[in-house]
Write a protein that holds these residues in place. Structure first.
Motif, PDB file in Angstrom:
ATOM      1  N   THR A  62     -34.882  49.124 -65.545  1.00  0.00           N
ATOM      2  CA  THR A  62     -35.571  50.417 -65.652  1.00  0.00           C
ATOM      3  C   THR A  62     -37.080  50.222 -65.636  1.00  0.00           C
ATOM      4  OG1 THR A  62     -33.755  51.335 -66.960  1.00  0.00           O
ATOM      5  CG2 THR A  62     -35.873  52.458 -67.115  1.00  0.00           C
ATOM      6  N   GLY A  63     -37.767  50.996 -64.797  1.00  0.00           N
ATOM      7  CA  GLY A  63     -39.218  50.925 -64.770  1.00  0.00           C
ATOM      8  C   GLY A  63     -39.818  51.692 -65.931  1.00  0.00           C
ATOM      9  N   PHE A  64     -40.842  51.143 -66.561  1.00  0.00           N
ATOM     10  CA  PHE A  64     -41.476  51.823 -67.698  1.00  0.00           C
ATOM     11  C   PHE A  64     -42.907  51.338 -67.864  1.00  0.00           C
ATOM     12  CE2 PHE A  64     -39.644  47.946 -69.315  1.00  0.00           C
ATOM     13  CZ  PHE A  64     -40.507  47.496 -70.295  1.00  0.00           C
ATOM     14  N   ASP A  65     -43.717  52.171 -68.499  1.00  0.00           N
ATOM     15  CA  ASP A  65     -45.125  51.845 -68.727  1.00  0.00           C
ATOM     16  C   ASP A  65     -45.479  51.707 -70.196  1.00  0.00           C
ATOM     17  OD1 ASP A  65     -45.993  52.086 -65.891  1.00  0.00           O
ATOM     18  OD2 ASP A  65     -45.380  54.173 -66.177  1.00  0.00           O
ATOM     19  N   MET A  66     -44.685  52.354 -71.071  1.00  0.00           N
ATOM     20  CA  MET A  66     -44.951  52.243 -72.500  1.00  0.00           C
ATOM     21  C   MET A  66     -43.723  52.671 -73.294  1.00  0.00           C
ATOM     22  SD  MET A  66     -47.443  55.451 -73.496  1.00  0.00           S
ATOM     23  CE  MET A  66     -47.431  54.950 -75.228  1.00  0.00           C
ATOM     24  N   LEU A  67     -43.806  52.533 -74.623  1.00  0.00           N
ATOM     25  CA  LEU A  67     -42.700  52.845 -75.525  1.00  0.00           C
ATOM     26  C   LEU A  67     -43.122  53.926 -76.507  1.00  0.00           C
ATOM     27  CD1 LEU A  67     -41.666  49.182 -76.519  1.00  0.00           C
ATOM     28  CD2 LEU A  67     -40.829  50.516 -74.569  1.00  0.00           C
ATOM     29  N   PHE A  68     -42.126  54.707 -76.956  1.00  0.00           N
ATOM     30  CA  PHE A  68     -42.375  55.737 -77.970  1.00  0.00           C
ATOM     31  C   PHE A  68     -41.280  55.682 -79.019  1.00  0.00           C
ATOM     32  CE2 PHE A  68     -41.603  60.012 -79.687  1.00  0.00           C
ATOM     33  CZ  PHE A  68     -42.866  60.302 -80.203  1.00  0.00           C
ATOM     34  N   GLY A  69     -41.666  55.713 -80.301  1.00  0.00           N
ATOM     35  CA  GLY A  69     -40.700  55.688 -81.391  1.00  0.00           C
ATOM     36  C   GLY A  69     -40.733  56.969 -82.193  1.00  0.00           C
ATOM     37  N   PRO A  70     -39.649  57.748 -82.201  1.00  0.00           N
ATOM     38  CA  PRO A  70     -39.615  58.980 -82.994  1.00  0.00           C
ATOM     39  C   PRO A  70     -39.524  58.682 -84.491  1.00  0.00           C
ATOM     40  CG  PRO A  70     -37.488  58.611 -81.930  1.00  0.00           C
ATOM     41  CD  PRO A  70     -38.415  57.552 -81.417  1.00  0.00           C
ATOM     42  N   VAL A 119     -42.307  56.723 -70.036  1.00  0.00           N
ATOM     43  CA  VAL A 119     -42.180  56.370 -71.452  1.00  0.00           C
ATOM     44  C   VAL A 119     -40.718  56.159 -71.825  1.00  0.00           C
ATOM     45  CG1 VAL A 119     -42.719  57.069 -73.811  1.00  0.00           C
ATOM     46  CG2 VAL A 119     -44.214  57.796 -71.926  1.00  0.00           C
ATOM     47  N   VAL A 120     -40.427  55.029 -72.467  1.00  0.00           N
ATOM     48  CA  VAL A 120     -39.087  54.762 -72.992  1.00  0.00           C
ATOM     49  C   VAL A 120     -39.055  55.122 -74.466  1.00  0.00           C
ATOM     50  CG1 VAL A 120     -37.369  52.986 -73.528  1.00  0.00           C
ATOM     51  CG2 VAL A 120     -38.538  52.948 -71.328  1.00  0.00           C
ATOM     52  N   ILE A 121     -38.115  55.978 -74.837  1.00  0.00           N
ATOM     53  CA  ILE A 121     -37.927  56.386 -76.234  1.00  0.00           C
ATOM     54  C   ILE A 121     -37.016  55.367 -76.912  1.00  0.00           C
ATOM     55  CG2 ILE A 121     -37.030  58.194 -77.750  1.00  0.00           C
ATOM     56  CD1 ILE A 121     -37.502  60.125 -75.297  1.00  0.00           C
ATOM     57  N   VAL A 122     -37.467  54.776 -78.004  1.00  0.00           N
ATOM     58  CA  VAL A 122     -36.704  53.746 -78.718  1.00  0.00           C
ATOM     59  C   VAL A 122     -36.150  54.331 -80.015  1.00  0.00           C
ATOM     60  CG1 VAL A 122     -36.751  51.429 -79.711  1.00  0.00           C
ATOM     61  CG2 VAL A 122     -38.214  51.963 -77.748  1.00  0.00           C
ATOM     62  N   ALA A 144     -47.069  62.963 -69.964  1.00  0.00           N
ATOM     63  CA  ALA A 144     -46.352  61.754 -69.570  1.00  0.00           C
ATOM     64  C   ALA A 144     -44.915  62.111 -69.166  1.00  0.00           C
ATOM     65  CB  ALA A 144     -46.352  60.761 -70.722  1.00  0.00           C
ATOM     66  N   THR A 145     -44.172  61.102 -68.718  1.00  0.00           N
ATOM     67  CA  THR A 145     -42.806  61.318 -68.226  1.00  0.00           C
ATOM     68  C   THR A 145     -41.806  60.569 -69.081  1.00  0.00           C
ATOM     69  OG1 THR A 145     -43.616  61.506 -65.947  1.00  0.00           O
ATOM     70  CG2 THR A 145     -41.265  61.070 -66.244  1.00  0.00           C
ATOM     71  N   PRO A 146     -40.839  61.266 -69.710  1.00  0.00           N
ATOM     72  CA  PRO A 146     -39.775  60.546 -70.416  1.00  0.00           C
ATOM     73  C   PRO A 146     -38.892  59.836 -69.396  1.00  0.00           C
ATOM     74  CG  PRO A 146     -39.442  62.949 -70.539  1.00  0.00           C
ATOM     75  CD  PRO A 146     -40.701  62.726 -69.801  1.00  0.00           C
ATOM     76  N   GLY A 147     -38.868  58.507 -69.449  1.00  0.00           N
ATOM     77  CA  GLY A 147     -38.177  57.748 -68.407  1.00  0.00           C
ATOM     78  C   GLY A 147     -36.811  57.238 -68.787  1.00  0.00           C
ATOM     79  N   ALA A 148     -36.559  57.022 -70.086  1.00  0.00           N
ATOM     80  CA  ALA A 148     -35.270  56.496 -70.546  1.00  0.00           C
ATOM     81  C   ALA A 148     -35.238  56.537 -72.063  1.00  0.00           C
ATOM     82  CB  ALA A 148     -35.054  55.064 -70.060  1.00  0.00           C
TER      83      ALA A 148
END
Length: 222
Positions: A62-70, A119-122, A144-148
């Motif tokens: 999966t292509g991604f540029d950054m991570l996000f943690g809820p 953005v990958v949501i972890v 930004a774009t939620p990617g996974a």
């Protein structure tokens, strides 16, 4: 079941994070197993957990540029996964949100790097999709774009109440709603495979039977 998935299930069991017995889930069901990522609560276990997350994400392609943690469980997870990715040669920014906006200092609800790109949501698991829904809203509002979505365990069970069960799991509904992948380190099929291999004791045999019965009753369509 891949070696990585099998190793992760064993690791979660050994850490007492994946337990067997009788547990009431958020949906009100009596589940024969329970996964609580909050029990990865020391440096060694959290670091190893992050390595599983990072390796799973990289192997997914999966292509991604950054991570996000809820908030809240996603906060330590996203920081640890970012560290693990950097050690593996992929240094990416990360951010997380506050539950309430801060009205002083830097203000706002986002802490960390600015949200941009894919953005990958972890998170740990997806039970009802509430955390993902909120995260997608925050990411899109920032342009930004939620990617996974990257999670530890996919329970693969139908969402909704027992008198109005959906044909799909919460994970499948997130994928259908947002047209993005949900990547899991492991899932219920992996757990069943582990129990099948671990049937050296009568106790493990009973656990395996109970989990299979639960899958037969609540399992989502493939």
């Amino acid at each position: 079941m891949s070696a990585l998935r099998e190793e992760f299930i064993r690791f979660a069991v050994d850490c007492g994070v994946l337990r067997f017995g009788e547990f009431v889930t958020k949906a009100g069901r009596t589940s024969p197993y329970f996964f609580n990522a909050g029990l990865f609560n020391d440096g060694q276990s959290l670091g190893k957990l992050a390595d599983y997350y990072a390796e799973t994400l990289l192997q997914s392609g999966t292509g991604f540029d950054m991570l996000f943690g809820p908030a809240y469980k996603g906060i330590p997870l996203v920081a640890a996964v970012a560290i693990s990715l950097a050690r593996k040669g992929r240094n990416v920014p990360f951010a997380y949100n506050r539950k309430e906006a801060k009205d002083h200092g830097e203000g706002g609800v986002i802490v960390g790097a600015p949200l941009k790109g894919r953005v990958v949501i972890v998170d740990d698991v997806i039970s009802a999709g509430t955390s993902v829904n909120g995260s997608v809203g925050i990411i899109r509002k920032s342009g930004a774009t939620p990617g996974a979505v990257l999670i530890a365990l996919d329970r693969m069970e139908r969402s909704g109440k027992d008198d109005a069960l959906s044909a799909f799991s919460a994970v499948q509904e997130v994928q259908r709603t947002y047209d993005m992948p949900v990547i899991s380190i492991s899932n219920l099929d992996d757990l069943l495979g582990y129990l099948e291999k671990a049937r050296a004791s009568e106790e493990m045999v009973q656990y395996g039977k109970a989990v299979k019965a639960y899958r037969d009753k609540y399992g989502a369509i493939n």
